[in-house]
Design a protein around this motif. Sequence first.
Motif, PDB file in Angstrom:
ATOM      1  N   THR A 242     -46.706 -46.987  19.872  1.00 14.38           N
ATOM      2  CA  THR A 242     -46.320 -48.563  20.334  1.00 14.38           C
ATOM      3  C   THR A 242     -45.219 -49.018  19.317  1.00 14.38           C
ATOM      4  OG1 THR A 242     -48.517 -48.673  21.244  1.00 14.38           O
ATOM      5  CG2 THR A 242     -47.646 -50.650  20.438  1.00 14.38           C
ATOM      6  N   VAL A 243     -45.415 -48.966  18.075  1.00 16.04           N
ATOM      7  CA  VAL A 243     -44.450 -49.482  17.100  1.00 16.04           C
ATOM      8  C   VAL A 243     -43.231 -48.962  17.307  1.00 16.04           C
ATOM      9  CG1 VAL A 243     -44.048 -49.467  14.382  1.00 16.04           C
ATOM     10  CG2 VAL A 243     -46.285 -49.537  15.357  1.00 16.04           C
ATOM     11  N   ASN A 244     -43.063 -47.589  17.469  1.00 16.47           N
ATOM     12  CA  ASN A 244     -41.731 -46.948  18.042  1.00 16.47           C
ATOM     13  C   ASN A 244     -41.148 -47.719  19.307  1.00 16.47           C
ATOM     14  OD1 ASN A 244     -40.968 -44.795  20.253  1.00 16.47           O
ATOM     15  ND2 ASN A 244     -39.762 -44.506  18.672  1.00 16.47           N
ATOM     16  N   LYS A 245     -42.072 -47.998  20.356  1.00 11.57           N
ATOM     17  CA  LYS A 245     -41.418 -48.750  21.369  1.00 11.57           C
ATOM     18  C   LYS A 245     -41.057 -50.101  21.079  1.00 11.57           C
ATOM     19  CE  LYS A 245     -43.768 -46.090  24.854  1.00 11.57           C
ATOM     20  NZ  LYS A 245     -44.955 -45.888  25.559  1.00 11.57           N
ATOM     21  N   VAL A 246     -41.697 -50.827  20.286  1.00 14.88           N
ATOM     22  CA  VAL A 246     -41.379 -52.266  20.063  1.00 14.88           C
ATOM     23  C   VAL A 246     -40.239 -52.326  18.976  1.00 14.88           C
ATOM     24  CG1 VAL A 246     -42.037 -54.202  18.917  1.00 14.88           C
ATOM     25  CG2 VAL A 246     -43.727 -52.813  20.345  1.00 14.88           C
ATOM     26  N   THR A 247     -40.104 -51.310  18.004  1.00  8.92           N
ATOM     27  CA  THR A 247     -39.090 -51.407  16.978  1.00  8.92           C
ATOM     28  C   THR A 247     -37.786 -50.562  17.257  1.00  8.92           C
ATOM     29  OG1 THR A 247     -40.031 -49.666  15.413  1.00  8.92           O
ATOM     30  CG2 THR A 247     -40.927 -51.945  15.072  1.00  8.92           C
ATOM     31  N   GLY A 248     -38.004 -49.404  17.880  1.00  9.53           N
ATOM     32  CA  GLY A 248     -37.031 -48.380  17.950  1.00  9.53           C
ATOM     33  C   GLY A 248     -36.956 -47.548  16.850  1.00  9.53           C
ATOM     34  N   ILE A 249     -37.872 -47.505  15.904  1.00 10.40           N
ATOM     35  CA  ILE A 249     -37.890 -46.676  14.841  1.00 10.40           C
ATOM     36  C   ILE A 249     -38.711 -45.408  15.317  1.00 10.40           C
ATOM     37  CG2 ILE A 249     -38.855 -46.205  12.484  1.00 10.40           C
ATOM     38  CD1 ILE A 249     -38.801 -49.328  12.135  1.00 10.40           C
ATOM     39  N   ASP A 250     -37.970 -44.205  14.991  1.00 11.22           N
ATOM     40  CA  ASP A 250     -38.282 -42.840  15.442  1.00 11.22           C
ATOM     41  C   ASP A 250     -39.955 -42.459  15.024  1.00 11.22           C
ATOM     42  OD1 ASP A 250     -37.673 -39.879  16.104  1.00 11.22           O
ATOM     43  OD2 ASP A 250     -38.639 -39.573  14.232  1.00 11.22           O
ATOM     44  N   ILE A 251     -40.833 -42.054  15.786  1.00 13.41           N
ATOM     45  CA  ILE A 251     -42.147 -42.009  15.778  1.00 13.41           C
ATOM     46  C   ILE A 251     -42.312 -40.991  14.416  1.00 13.41           C
ATOM     47  CG2 ILE A 251     -42.572 -40.095  17.287  1.00 13.41           C
ATOM     48  CD1 ILE A 251     -45.177 -41.634  18.074  1.00 13.41           C
ATOM     49  N   ASN A 252     -41.640 -39.927  14.211  1.00 14.49           N
ATOM     50  CA  ASN A 252     -41.588 -39.032  13.199  1.00 14.49           C
ATOM     51  C   ASN A 252     -41.571 -39.628  11.907  1.00 14.49           C
ATOM     52  OD1 ASN A 252     -42.410 -36.693  14.883  1.00 14.49           O
ATOM     53  ND2 ASN A 252     -40.336 -36.600  15.273  1.00 14.49           N
ATOM     54  N   TRP A 253     -40.361 -40.778  11.895  1.00 12.95           N
ATOM     55  CA  TRP A 253     -40.315 -41.361  10.394  1.00 12.95           C
ATOM     56  C   TRP A 253     -41.397 -42.044  10.078  1.00 12.95           C
ATOM     57  CZ3 TRP A 253     -40.465 -45.907   8.328  1.00 12.95           C
ATOM     58  CH2 TRP A 253     -39.839 -46.019   7.172  1.00 12.95           C
ATOM     59  N   LEU A 254     -41.970 -42.870  11.140  1.00 14.85           N
ATOM     60  CA  LEU A 254     -43.174 -43.683  11.073  1.00 14.85           C
ATOM     61  C   LEU A 254     -44.313 -42.960  10.493  1.00 14.85           C
ATOM     62  CD1 LEU A 254     -42.870 -45.823  14.499  1.00 14.85           C
ATOM     63  CD2 LEU A 254     -42.606 -46.790  11.816  1.00 14.85           C
ATOM     64  N   SER A 255     -44.320 -41.744  11.024  1.00 15.86           N
ATOM     65  CA  SER A 255     -45.682 -40.916  10.684  1.00 15.86           C
ATOM     66  C   SER A 255     -45.304 -40.342   9.141  1.00 15.86           C
ATOM     67  CB  SER A 255     -45.802 -39.589  11.458  1.00 15.86           C
ATOM     68  OG  SER A 255     -46.556 -38.696  11.061  1.00 15.86           O
ATOM     69  N   ASP A 256     -44.222 -40.278   8.725  1.00 13.96           N
ATOM     70  CA  ASP A 256     -43.774 -39.786   7.441  1.00 13.96           C
ATOM     71  C   ASP A 256     -43.916 -41.054   6.525  1.00 13.96           C
ATOM     72  OD1 ASP A 256     -43.162 -37.071   8.156  1.00 13.96           O
ATOM     73  OD2 ASP A 256     -41.096 -37.348   8.097  1.00 13.96           O
TER      74      ASP A 256
END
Length: 150
Positions: A29-43
């Motif tokens: 969801t955060v990825n869809k809203v911000t466009g930030i890569d999900i792998n980056w968010l996890s890291d």
Amino acid sequence: MQSIGSTCKDIIREKLMTACKEYKITLDTVNKVTGIDINWLSDYINRKKEIHDLPINKQVALSEITIFLSEGIKMVSEDERIKGVIDVLVQLFGLKYETISLYAGLEKQDIENFMKDTTLINYEKKYKLATASMMLHYLFKNPNYPVRNN
């Protein structure tokens, strides 16, 4: 220019973790809203990345959405949220209270009363106003119909 990461330290990471744990927000969801890569968010959550690793526009997007999702919704009452939506419809999109009232199946006076004091209309009218206002807001904020300043 100082990055958000250098001034907020781990606050954004903590707020993101709160949104995920307490409110069940997913990184997808955060990825869809911000466009930030999900792998980056996890890291980022796992302390392998820092917010300053992102471009400044992504830092701002992550900070804003994270703070709102972790605590912002609780800080503003339901009535005040709807008043905010109505303000956007009026100020940004140029709608009149009369137009909103027609879509909500209410009298213009009901909208005026609500905007003055939210206790002046009953819950049924608030529900009609909220659903119509949110639908109009959703329709007008659609990225396929960008707002243009004349």
